[in-house]
Design an enzyme around this catalytic site. Structure first.
Site, PDB file in Angstrom:
ATOM      1  N   GLY A  48       3.134   1.970   5.627  1.00  0.00           N
ATOM      2  CA  GLY A  48       1.784   2.402   6.009  1.00  0.00           C
ATOM      3  C   GLY A  48       1.507   2.004   7.447  1.00  0.00           C
ATOM      4  CG  LEU A  49      -1.241   4.486   9.699  1.00  0.00           C
ATOM      5  CD1 LEU A  49      -2.648   5.072   9.742  1.00  0.00           C
ATOM      6  CD2 LEU A  49      -0.433   4.948  10.912  1.00  0.00           C
TER       7      LEU A  49
ATOM      8  N   GLY B 167      -2.346  -2.349  10.003  1.00  0.00           N
ATOM      9  CA  GLY B 167      -3.697  -2.624   9.514  1.00  0.00           C
ATOM     10  C   GLY B 167      -4.029  -1.928   8.207  1.00  0.00           C
ATOM     11  CB  SER B 168      -2.238   0.518   6.073  1.00  0.00           C
ATOM     12  OG  SER B 168      -0.975  -0.111   5.986  1.00  0.00           O
ATOM     13  N   GLY B 169      -2.822  -2.644   5.329  1.00  0.00           N
ATOM     14  CA  GLY B 169      -2.901  -3.641   4.254  1.00  0.00           C
ATOM     15  C   GLY B 169      -1.556  -3.995   3.647  1.00  0.00           C
ATOM     16  CE  LYS B 170       3.010  -2.165   7.329  1.00  0.00           C
ATOM     17  NZ  LYS B 170       1.856  -1.827   8.169  1.00  0.00           N
ATOM     18  CB  SER B 171       0.918  -8.357   5.705  1.00  0.00           C
ATOM     19  OG  SER B 171       1.815  -7.903   6.651  1.00  0.00           O
TER      20      SER B 171
ATOM     21  CB  SER C  90       9.347   1.846   7.134  1.00  0.00           C
ATOM     22  OG  SER C  90       8.393   1.492   6.172  1.00  0.00           O
TER      23      SER C  90
HETATM   24  N1  LIG Z   1       3.863  -0.129  19.397  1.00  0.00           N
HETATM   25  C1  LIG Z   1       3.613  -0.679  18.202  1.00  0.00           C
HETATM   26  N2  LIG Z   1       3.442   0.125  17.120  1.00  0.00           N
HETATM   27  C2  LIG Z   1       3.215  -0.427  15.913  1.00  0.00           C
HETATM   28  N3  LIG Z   1       3.111  -1.774  15.685  1.00  0.00           N
HETATM   29  C3  LIG Z   1       3.271  -2.610  16.742  1.00  0.00           C
HETATM   30  C4  LIG Z   1       3.526  -2.095  18.027  1.00  0.00           C
HETATM   31  N4  LIG Z   1       3.632  -3.157  18.879  1.00  0.00           N
HETATM   32  C5  LIG Z   1       3.470  -4.270  18.154  1.00  0.00           C
HETATM   33  N5  LIG Z   1       3.254  -3.951  16.865  1.00  0.00           N
HETATM   34  C6  LIG Z   1       3.138  -4.971  15.797  1.00  0.00           C
HETATM   35  O1  LIG Z   1       4.389  -4.918  15.095  1.00  0.00           O
HETATM   36  C7  LIG Z   1       4.198  -4.683  13.717  1.00  0.00           C
HETATM   37  C8  LIG Z   1       5.033  -3.494  13.210  1.00  0.00           C
HETATM   38  O2  LIG Z   1       6.368  -3.860  13.113  1.00  0.00           O
HETATM   39  P1  LIG Z   1       7.310  -3.111  12.087  1.00  0.00           P
HETATM   40  O3  LIG Z   1       8.626  -3.793  12.192  1.00  0.00           O
HETATM   41  O4  LIG Z   1       6.663  -3.058  10.771  1.00  0.00           O
HETATM   42  O5  LIG Z   1       7.370  -1.640  12.725  1.00  0.00           O
HETATM   43  S1  LIG Z   1       8.405  -0.471  12.405  1.00  0.00           S
HETATM   44  O6  LIG Z   1       8.617  -0.427  10.944  1.00  0.00           O
HETATM   45  O7  LIG Z   1       9.669  -0.745  13.100  1.00  0.00           O
HETATM   46  O8  LIG Z   1       7.771   0.755  12.912  1.00  0.00           O
HETATM   47  C9  LIG Z   1       2.735  -4.345  13.509  1.00  0.00           C
HETATM   48  O9  LIG Z   1       2.386  -5.132  12.398  1.00  0.00           O
HETATM   49  P2  LIG Z   1       1.506  -4.594  11.197  1.00  0.00           P
HETATM   50  O10 LIG Z   1       0.142  -4.500  11.785  1.00  0.00           O
HETATM   51  O11 LIG Z   1       1.636  -5.704  10.186  1.00  0.00           O
HETATM   52  O12 LIG Z   1       2.043  -3.299  10.692  1.00  0.00           O
HETATM   53  C10 LIG Z   1       2.039  -4.765  14.787  1.00  0.00           C
HETATM   54  O13 LIG Z   1       1.439  -6.012  14.610  1.00  0.00           O
HETATM   55  N1  LIG Z   2      -8.521  -2.900   0.008  1.00  0.00           N
HETATM   56  C1  LIG Z   2      -7.834  -3.538   0.960  1.00  0.00           C
HETATM   57  N2  LIG Z   2      -6.482  -3.614   0.868  1.00  0.00           N
HETATM   58  C2  LIG Z   2      -5.767  -4.243   1.832  1.00  0.00           C
HETATM   59  N3  LIG Z   2      -6.313  -4.840   2.920  1.00  0.00           N
HETATM   60  C3  LIG Z   2      -7.645  -4.796   3.056  1.00  0.00           C
HETATM   61  C4  LIG Z   2      -8.462  -4.131   2.098  1.00  0.00           C
HETATM   62  N4  LIG Z   2      -9.746  -4.227   2.488  1.00  0.00           N
HETATM   63  C5  LIG Z   2      -9.739  -4.924   3.645  1.00  0.00           C
HETATM   64  N5  LIG Z   2      -8.485  -5.289   3.999  1.00  0.00           N
HETATM   65  C6  LIG Z   2      -8.141  -6.072   5.209  1.00  0.00           C
HETATM   66  O1  LIG Z   2      -7.349  -5.229   6.062  1.00  0.00           O
HETATM   67  C7  LIG Z   2      -6.449  -6.032   6.839  1.00  0.00           C
HETATM   68  C8  LIG Z   2      -5.048  -5.485   6.645  1.00  0.00           C
HETATM   69  O2  LIG Z   2      -4.167  -6.210   7.473  1.00  0.00           O
HETATM   70  P1  LIG Z   2      -2.641  -6.407   7.146  1.00  0.00           P
HETATM   71  O3  LIG Z   2      -2.444  -6.778   5.724  1.00  0.00           O
HETATM   72  O4  LIG Z   2      -2.088  -7.325   8.193  1.00  0.00           O
HETATM   73  O5  LIG Z   2      -2.088  -4.916   7.340  1.00  0.00           O
HETATM   74  P2  LIG Z   2      -0.632  -4.447   7.780  1.00  0.00           P
HETATM   75  O6  LIG Z   2       0.360  -5.461   7.291  1.00  0.00           O
HETATM   76  O7  LIG Z   2      -0.469  -3.105   7.136  1.00  0.00           O
HETATM   77  O8  LIG Z   2      -0.684  -4.362   9.280  1.00  0.00           O
HETATM   78  C9  LIG Z   2      -6.585  -7.463   6.338  1.00  0.00           C
HETATM   79  O9  LIG Z   2      -7.430  -8.161   7.212  1.00  0.00           O
HETATM   80  C10 LIG Z   2      -7.242  -7.290   4.958  1.00  0.00           C
HETATM   81  O10 LIG Z   2      -8.012  -8.408   4.574  1.00  0.00           O
END
Ligand SMILES: Nc1ncnc2c1ncn2[C@@H]1O[C@H](COP(=O)(O)OS(=O)(=O)O)[C@@H](OP(=O)(O)O)[C@H]1O
Ligand SMILES: Nc1ncnc2c1ncn2[C@@H]1O[C@H](COP(=O)(O)OP(=O)(O)O)[C@@H](O)[C@H]1O
Length: 199
Positions: A32-33, A35-39, A106
């Site tokens: 997912g994008l 900030g979508s909530g993967k972690s 991914s």
């Molecule tokens: N250009 C760019 N695009 C997307 N994300 C970025 C970028 N630069 C840094 N970050 C940070 O790196 C996290 C994504 O890493 P990933 O290894 O999951 O990315 S990927 O699967 O190879 O596309 C991603 O973490 P998540 O927010 O947890 O998804 C970001 O914090």
């Molecule tokens: N229903 C929900 N499911 C997952 N995350 C949520 C939800 N509502 C709010 N959030 C918030 O959205 C943020 C998602 O961040 P994160 O888990 O780091 O996403 P990702 O790993 O996809 O970048 C967290 O701050 C989390 O508390």
């Protein structure tokens, strides 16, 4: 690959490892994008499984990029190599009998298809489906703000593509559900499909 390398048969079989653990291995592939909530959801699932006595491990994008994949950036080739290595590592953990979760953007269908091909029936794609507008509102790390200002090149959803899954085993629409409900949906999938025993 060097042609003089021969596969070595392990003394402890995969079947024996699974019997010892009392559950089947799987790869929960969260996608997912940013900030979508993967972690967040993968951690909640990991905690729930751990509490039930399952043997688990979580591979998280940010963390893996601090070590194993610290040489990689975010251009397409780097993302492909990032996911290729994660696919291999996840398979090693699953071979050890663990329920492994991966939390990486991914973004490319072909890389996820490759991961599925390698893992076979153990592969469970979990689509963390959160609209870009909501991810951008959450912006837990302030990255969208920077990306909009042009300070981060190739940012997923802004200046780099995200190819959504079309038939994920688990589809989580996080805009309409709590973190706990999302994690429960994943654990229920594992129970219904015989990966973990009913409690
Ligand atoms: N250009 C760019 N695009 C997307 N994300 C970025 C970028 N630069 C840094 N970050 C940070 O790196 C996290 C994504 O890493 P990933 O290894 O999951 O990315 S990927 O699967 O190879 O596309 C991603 O973490 P998540 O927010 O947890 O998804 C970001 O914090
Ligand atoms: N229903 C929900 N499911 C997952 N995350 C949520 C939800 N509502 C709010 N959030 C918030 O959205 C943020 C998602 O961040 P994160 O888990 O780091 O996403 P990702 O790993 O996809 O970048 C967290 O701050 C989390 O508390």
């Amino acid at each position: 690959m060097d042609t003089n390398i021969v596969w070595h048969q392990a003394a402890v079989s995969h079947h024996e490892r699974c019997e010892q653990k009392g559950h089947q291995p799987a790869i929960l592939w969260f996608t997912g994008l940013s900030g979508s909530g993967k972690s967040t959801i993968a951690n909640a699932v990991d905690r729930m499984l751990f509490e039930r006595g399952c043997h688990t491990y979580l591979l998280d994008g940010d963390n893996v990029r601090h070590g194993l994949n610290k040489d990689l950036g975010f251009d397409d080739d780097s993302r492909i190599e990032n996911i290729r290595r994660i696919t291999e590592v996840a398979n090693l953990f699953a071979d050890a009998g663990l329920l492994v979760s991966t939390a990486f953007i991914s973004p490319f269908v072909s890389d996820r298809a490759h991961a599925r091909e390698l893992a076979g029936d153990r592969f469970i794609e979990v689509y963390v489906d959160t609209p870009l507008e909501i991810c951008e509102q959450r912006d837990p790390k302030g990255l969208y703000k920077k990306a909009r200002k042009g300070e981060i090149p190739h940012f997923t959803g802004i200046s780099s593509p995200y190819e959504a899954p079309e038939a994920a085993e688990v589809h989580l629409k996080t805009a309409d559900m709590s973190i706990e409900a999302a994690a429960t949906q994943v654990v229920d999938y594992l129970t219904v499909n015989g990966f973990i025993p009913n409690q």
